[in-house]
Design a protein around this motif. Sequence first.
Motif, PDB file in Angstrom:
ATOM      1  N   GLY A  43       0.648  -1.354   0.093  1.00 36.25           N
ATOM      2  CA  GLY A  43       0.413   0.076  -0.144  1.00 36.25           C
ATOM      3  C   GLY A  43       0.902   0.961   0.221  1.00 36.25           C
ATOM      4  O   GLY A  43       2.536   1.602   0.073  1.00 36.25           O
ATOM      5  N   HIS A  44       0.226   2.158  -0.381  1.00 37.90           N
ATOM      6  CA  HIS A  44       1.414   3.720   0.156  1.00 37.90           C
ATOM      7  C   HIS A  44       1.541   3.739   0.785  1.00 37.90           C
ATOM      8  O   HIS A  44       1.219   3.203   2.508  1.00 37.90           O
ATOM      9  N   PHE A  45       2.166   5.278   1.065  1.00 32.87           N
ATOM     10  CA  PHE A  45       2.785   5.731   2.575  1.00 32.87           C
ATOM     11  C   PHE A  45       1.792   5.796   3.727  1.00 32.87           C
ATOM     12  O   PHE A  45       0.511   6.459   3.322  1.00 32.87           O
ATOM     13  N   ALA A  46       1.995   5.600   4.735  1.00 36.52           N
ATOM     14  CA  ALA A  46       1.350   5.698   5.493  1.00 36.52           C
ATOM     15  C   ALA A  46      -0.237   5.606   5.708  1.00 36.52           C
ATOM     16  O   ALA A  46      -0.977   5.887   6.119  1.00 36.52           O
ATOM     17  N   VAL A  47      -0.402   3.917   5.341  1.00 38.88           N
ATOM     18  CA  VAL A  47      -1.337   3.461   5.018  1.00 38.88           C
ATOM     19  C   VAL A  47      -2.112   2.800   6.516  1.00 38.88           C
ATOM     20  O   VAL A  47      -2.839   1.854   6.382  1.00 38.88           O
ATOM     21  N   GLY A  48      -0.893   2.217   6.822  1.00 37.06           N
ATOM     22  CA  GLY A  48      -1.248   1.278   8.067  1.00 37.06           C
ATOM     23  C   GLY A  48      -1.225  -0.208   7.619  1.00 37.06           C
ATOM     24  O   GLY A  48      -0.691  -1.607   8.684  1.00 37.06           O
ATOM     25  N   LYS A  49       0.375  -0.132   7.258  1.00 36.25           N
ATOM     26  CA  LYS A  49       0.796  -1.982   6.597  1.00 36.25           C
ATOM     27  C   LYS A  49       1.730  -1.924   7.976  1.00 36.25           C
ATOM     28  O   LYS A  49       1.294  -3.229   8.531  1.00 36.25           O
ATOM     29  N   THR A  50       2.372  -1.521   8.702  1.00 33.90           N
ATOM     30  CA  THR A  50       2.709  -1.737  10.011  1.00 33.90           C
ATOM     31  C   THR A  50       1.960  -2.654  10.847  1.00 33.90           C
ATOM     32  O   THR A  50       2.441  -3.416  11.561  1.00 33.90           O
ATOM     33  N   THR A  51       1.518  -1.689  11.339  1.00 34.27           N
ATOM     34  CA  THR A  51       0.293  -1.723  12.498  1.00 34.27           C
ATOM     35  C   THR A  51      -0.803  -3.431  11.826  1.00 34.27           C
ATOM     36  O   THR A  51      -1.309  -3.868  12.783  1.00 34.27           O
ATOM     37  N   PHE A  52      -1.212  -3.369  10.672  1.00 30.64           N
ATOM     38  CA  PHE A  52      -1.610  -4.411  10.277  1.00 30.64           C
ATOM     39  C   PHE A  52      -0.889  -5.903  10.271  1.00 30.64           C
ATOM     40  O   PHE A  52      -1.279  -6.820  11.361  1.00 30.64           O
ATOM     41  N   LEU A 132      -3.259  -2.074   0.940  1.00 31.84           N
ATOM     42  CA  LEU A 132      -4.534  -1.595   2.351  1.00 31.84           C
ATOM     43  C   LEU A 132      -4.103  -0.764   1.713  1.00 31.84           C
ATOM     44  O   LEU A 132      -3.583  -0.045   0.791  1.00 31.84           O
ATOM     45  N   ALA A 133      -5.595   0.240   1.536  1.00 29.98           N
ATOM     46  CA  ALA A 133      -5.937   1.517   0.800  1.00 29.98           C
ATOM     47  C   ALA A 133      -6.453   2.290   1.608  1.00 29.98           C
ATOM     48  O   ALA A 133      -7.138   2.450   3.003  1.00 29.98           O
ATOM     49  N   ASP A 134      -6.304   3.772   2.022  1.00 28.49           N
ATOM     50  CA  ASP A 134      -7.592   4.629   2.658  1.00 28.49           C
ATOM     51  C   ASP A 134      -8.417   5.364   1.409  1.00 28.49           C
ATOM     52  O   ASP A 134      -7.380   6.336   0.244  1.00 28.49           O
ATOM     53  N   THR A 135      -9.173   5.440   1.648  1.00 31.06           N
ATOM     54  CA  THR A 135     -10.299   6.633   0.979  1.00 31.06           C
ATOM     55  C   THR A 135     -10.070   8.105   1.361  1.00 31.06           C
ATOM     56  O   THR A 135     -10.189   8.786   0.306  1.00 31.06           O
ATOM     57  N   ARG A 136      -9.039   8.107   2.277  1.00 29.88           N
ATOM     58  CA  ARG A 136      -8.211  10.003   1.616  1.00 29.88           C
ATOM     59  C   ARG A 136      -8.014  10.131   1.056  1.00 29.88           C
ATOM     60  O   ARG A 136      -7.761  10.479   0.367  1.00 29.88           O
ATOM     61  N   ARG A 137      -6.821   9.136  -0.102  1.00 26.74           N
ATOM     62  CA  ARG A 137      -5.680   8.345  -0.875  1.00 26.74           C
ATOM     63  C   ARG A 137      -6.060   7.693  -1.285  1.00 26.74           C
ATOM     64  O   ARG A 137      -5.096   7.223  -1.401  1.00 26.74           O
ATOM     65  N   VAL A 157      -8.237  -5.492  -1.887  1.00 26.23           N
ATOM     66  CA  VAL A 157      -7.775  -4.361  -1.770  1.00 26.23           C
ATOM     67  C   VAL A 157      -8.937  -4.417  -0.297  1.00 26.23           C
ATOM     68  O   VAL A 157     -10.081  -5.046  -0.113  1.00 26.23           O
ATOM     69  N   ALA A 158      -8.162  -3.934   0.486  1.00 23.95           N
ATOM     70  CA  ALA A 158      -8.636  -3.978   1.829  1.00 23.95           C
ATOM     71  C   ALA A 158      -8.754  -2.523   2.399  1.00 23.95           C
ATOM     72  O   ALA A 158      -7.701  -1.852   2.361  1.00 23.95           O
ATOM     73  N   LEU A 159      -9.706  -1.945   2.907  1.00 24.37           N
ATOM     74  CA  LEU A 159      -9.999  -0.309   3.064  1.00 24.37           C
ATOM     75  C   LEU A 159     -10.064  -0.129   4.369  1.00 24.37           C
ATOM     76  O   LEU A 159     -10.281  -0.437   4.650  1.00 24.37           O
ATOM     77  N   ASN A 160      -8.786   0.190   5.049  1.00 25.47           N
ATOM     78  CA  ASN A 160      -8.234   0.497   5.830  1.00 25.47           C
ATOM     79  C   ASN A 160      -8.709   2.052   6.788  1.00 25.47           C
ATOM     80  O   ASN A 160      -8.504   3.222   6.208  1.00 25.47           O
TER      81      ASN A 160
END
Length: 224
Positions: A43-52, A132-137, A157-160
Motif C-alpha cells: 500500500g501507499h505511504f502511511a496506510v497502516g501496513k506496519t500496524t496490520f 491496504l487503501a485509504d479513502t482519503r488518498r 484490496v482492504a480499505l483501512n
Amino acid sequence: MGFAPASDDNPDASDASDGPDGPHGGVHLASGVRTAVKLLIVGHFAVGKTTFVGALSEIRPLRTEEVMTQAGALVDDLAGTTDKTTTTVALDFGRLTLNDSLVLYLFGTPGQQRFTELWQDMTRGALGALVLADTRRLGQSFDVMGVLEELGLPYAVALNDFDDAAGEHGLAEVREALDLLPETPLVRCDARDRISSTHALIALVEYLLTRDAGSDKASELEHA
C-alpha cells in the motif's frame, strides 16, 4: 538502519506473541510445519501496513522503522499524516500459523515510491498481496496496484478505516473509483484490530484459492 523487533522499550510494539507456553512455542516454528506461504501487505505511504502486520503476527513482528526527517518530507507526500513520526525503510515481517502443517509469512513493504524497486524484489515467491487503501488518498493506490498487475501477482484490496476519514464511502463507489475488476475482493478493515485484519486476510486467501484451484499450495490452504 536498525532492525526493531517489538519490545517493552518500543511503545508501538505488538503484544501478539503467544509466548513460550503458547500453542506455537513462542518464536519457534512448530516442528510439523511442511508448507510456508508468503503473502505481501502492500500500500501507499502511511496506510497502516506496519500496524496490520503487528495486529496479526503470532510472534513479535520484525520492523525496520526509522524516524522521519525533513529530508524525507521533501520527497514523500505527507498529506493527511500529521501524526506519523516513523516510516518503514525495508520491510515488516510477521508469522501466522494456520494449523500444524501450514504457516503464513507476512511481508509488509515500504510505501514510498522510492522504495518500489525494493518491494518488487520481495514479490518473488509470494502467492499474492493484500493492498491496504485509504479513502482519503485513493489515488495513491494506483501505482501500487499497477506494479502488482505488471508482475502478475494477484491481490485483494482492504480499505483501512481511519478515525478522521471524512464520511464513509460505499464499497461500490470505491470499487468504481479504483477501477477494480469484478473478481477482485474489496473489503473494509481496521488494521489495529486483529479480528478485522483476519477477515481481510481471509478475503485474500479465499480469492487465491479460487484462482489457483488444484495447485499444491492452494490445496494446503483449502484444508487449513
